[in-house]
Design a protein around this motif. Structure first.
Motif, PDB file in Angstrom:
ATOM      1  N   GLY A  66       0.777  -1.236   0.000  1.00 14.61           N
ATOM      2  CA  GLY A  66       0.000   0.000   0.000  1.00 14.61           C
ATOM      3  C   GLY A  66       0.803   1.277   0.000  1.00 14.61           C
ATOM      4  N   VAL A  67       2.105   1.195  -0.252  1.00  8.27           N
ATOM      5  CA  VAL A  67       2.960   2.382  -0.282  1.00  8.27           C
ATOM      6  C   VAL A  67       3.172   2.786  -1.739  1.00  8.27           C
ATOM      7  N   LEU A  68       2.796   4.016  -2.070  1.00  6.68           N
ATOM      8  CA  LEU A  68       2.883   4.488  -3.451  1.00  6.68           C
ATOM      9  C   LEU A  68       4.008   5.507  -3.580  1.00  6.68           C
ATOM     10  N   LEU A  69       5.063   5.130  -4.269  1.00  3.54           N
ATOM     11  CA  LEU A  69       6.221   6.002  -4.480  1.00  3.54           C
ATOM     12  C   LEU A  69       5.977   6.810  -5.748  1.00  3.54           C
ATOM     13  N   MET A 143      10.679   5.418   3.207  1.00  3.12           N
ATOM     14  CA  MET A 143       9.232   5.423   3.395  1.00  3.12           C
ATOM     15  C   MET A 143       8.705   6.854   3.270  1.00  3.12           C
ATOM     16  N   PRO A 144       7.723   7.095   2.389  1.00  8.96           N
ATOM     17  CA  PRO A 144       7.193   8.459   2.245  1.00  8.96           C
ATOM     18  C   PRO A 144       6.459   8.917   3.502  1.00  8.96           C
ATOM     19  N   ASP A 145       6.591  10.197   3.820  1.00  7.76           N
ATOM     20  CA  ASP A 145       5.799  10.772   4.910  1.00  7.76           C
ATOM     21  C   ASP A 145       4.317  10.723   4.535  1.00  7.76           C
ATOM     22  N   GLY A 146       3.479  10.558   5.538  1.00  5.20           N
ATOM     23  CA  GLY A 146       2.046  10.599   5.301  1.00  5.20           C
ATOM     24  C   GLY A 146       1.454   9.324   4.741  1.00  5.20           C
ATOM     25  N   GLN A 147       2.252   8.261   4.638  1.00  7.10           N
ATOM     26  CA  GLN A 147       1.735   6.973   4.193  1.00  7.10           C
ATOM     27  C   GLN A 147       2.037   5.922   5.253  1.00  7.10           C
ATOM     28  N   CYS A 148       1.336   4.796   5.159  1.00 10.43           N
ATOM     29  CA  CYS A 148       1.612   3.690   6.072  1.00 10.43           C
ATOM     30  C   CYS A 148       1.549   2.391   5.289  1.00 10.43           C
ATOM     31  N   ALA A 149       2.333   1.417   5.733  1.00 15.69           N
ATOM     32  CA  ALA A 149       2.390   0.129   5.053  1.00 15.69           C
ATOM     33  C   ALA A 149       1.304  -0.789   5.594  1.00 15.69           C
ATOM     34  N   ALA A 158       0.706 -11.941   6.067  1.00 12.50           N
ATOM     35  CA  ALA A 158       1.084 -11.052   7.164  1.00 12.50           C
ATOM     36  C   ALA A 158       2.004  -9.968   6.628  1.00 12.50           C
ATOM     37  N   GLY A 159       2.007  -8.842   7.288  1.00 14.15           N
ATOM     38  CA  GLY A 159       2.902  -7.756   6.936  1.00 14.15           C
ATOM     39  C   GLY A 159       3.392  -7.060   8.189  1.00 14.15           C
ATOM     40  N   THR A 160       4.676  -6.761   8.249  1.00  9.93           N
ATOM     41  CA  THR A 160       5.270  -6.202   9.460  1.00  9.93           C
ATOM     42  C   THR A 160       6.308  -5.148   9.088  1.00  9.93           C
ATOM     43  N   TRP A 161       6.267  -4.013   9.759  1.00  8.82           N
ATOM     44  CA  TRP A 161       7.247  -2.940   9.575  1.00  8.82           C
ATOM     45  C   TRP A 161       8.169  -2.963  10.783  1.00  8.82           C
TER      46      TRP A 161
END
Length: 226
Positions: A66-69, A143-149, A158-161
């Protein structure tokens, strides 16, 4: 990091978001910021078509976590509110299902792909003894500011940061399964105390240690090898 489903090739592994190049990832230089195919191909050590690997990395990162660069109005993309987050989540689902493509999304939303913020990290080719053969390029980005994984439930379980050292601790304790390319990448990243220092080292091509005979047998290539 994401966990692969318990089926198929390399089940249950913890890996980085990623996937294969799709035909729709090619020919998008007009939508890419700060990098053209000539320079991208030179970095990869290929005759041409290198830019599609950056596009694939951006697309897969969006699909799987879900992170859009990307840029909008010359600024890093950030959803303006809940309604826009919902709209982009729909884009994400249609992309993952193969019902849309990144070029159409970029044109519709006035985006440019942040290929200038995605740095080439390493190159791996799985050895002949592996259950499947992959020719894989690894990339890194801040990681862009204002986004979350957020993991994609259809492609991962599963997904983990988390910091690289914590991922390595999970492997050492037997909680996670990982293979050599992932482990080597995490060990390289764990040597840096900030994202900025890691990215600076990647730009200077001093982020990786020597490609030893053992690492090469495990699949690690010299950066720039075709």
């Amino acid at each position: 990091m994401v966990q692969r489903p318990g089926r198929g090739i390399f089940p249950n592994l913890h890996v980085f978001p990623g996937g294969k190049v799709d035909p729709a990832d090619e020919g998008l230089s007009h939508l890419c910021e700060g990098l053209d195919d000539t320079r991208a191909s030179a970095q990869l050590g290929v005759a041409g078509g290198g830019l599609k690997y950056w596009v694939t990395a951006i697309r897969e990162c969006f699909e799987e976590c879900g992170v859009l660069l990307a840029y909008r109005d010359n600024r890093p993309f950030e959803a303006s509110g809940d309604d826009e987050r919902t709209r982009f989540d729909r884009y994400r689902r249609t992309l993952a299902a193969g019902d849309d493509n990144l070029a159409a999304l970029a044109r519709q939303e006035g985006l440019r792909l942040a290929t200038d913020r995605v740095l080439y990290f390493s190159h791996w080719i799985t050895p002949p003894t592996a259950p499947a053969r992959f020719d894989t390029r690894f990339f890194v980005a801040a990681m862009p500011d204002g986004q979350c994984a957020v993991g994609h439930s259809g492609e991962t379980v599963a997904g983990t940061w988390l910091p690289p050292r914590d991922a390595l601790a999970n492997f050492d304790a037997g909680r996670w399964q990982m293979i050599h390319p992932t482990l080597t990448t995490l060990r390289a990243a764990s040597r840096f105390d900030t994202v900025e220092n890691l990215l600076a080292a990647v730009v200077a091509r001093r982020h990786l240690g020597e490609v030893t005979a053992t690492l090469h047998e495990q699949g690690m290539q010299h950066v720039g090898d075709a």
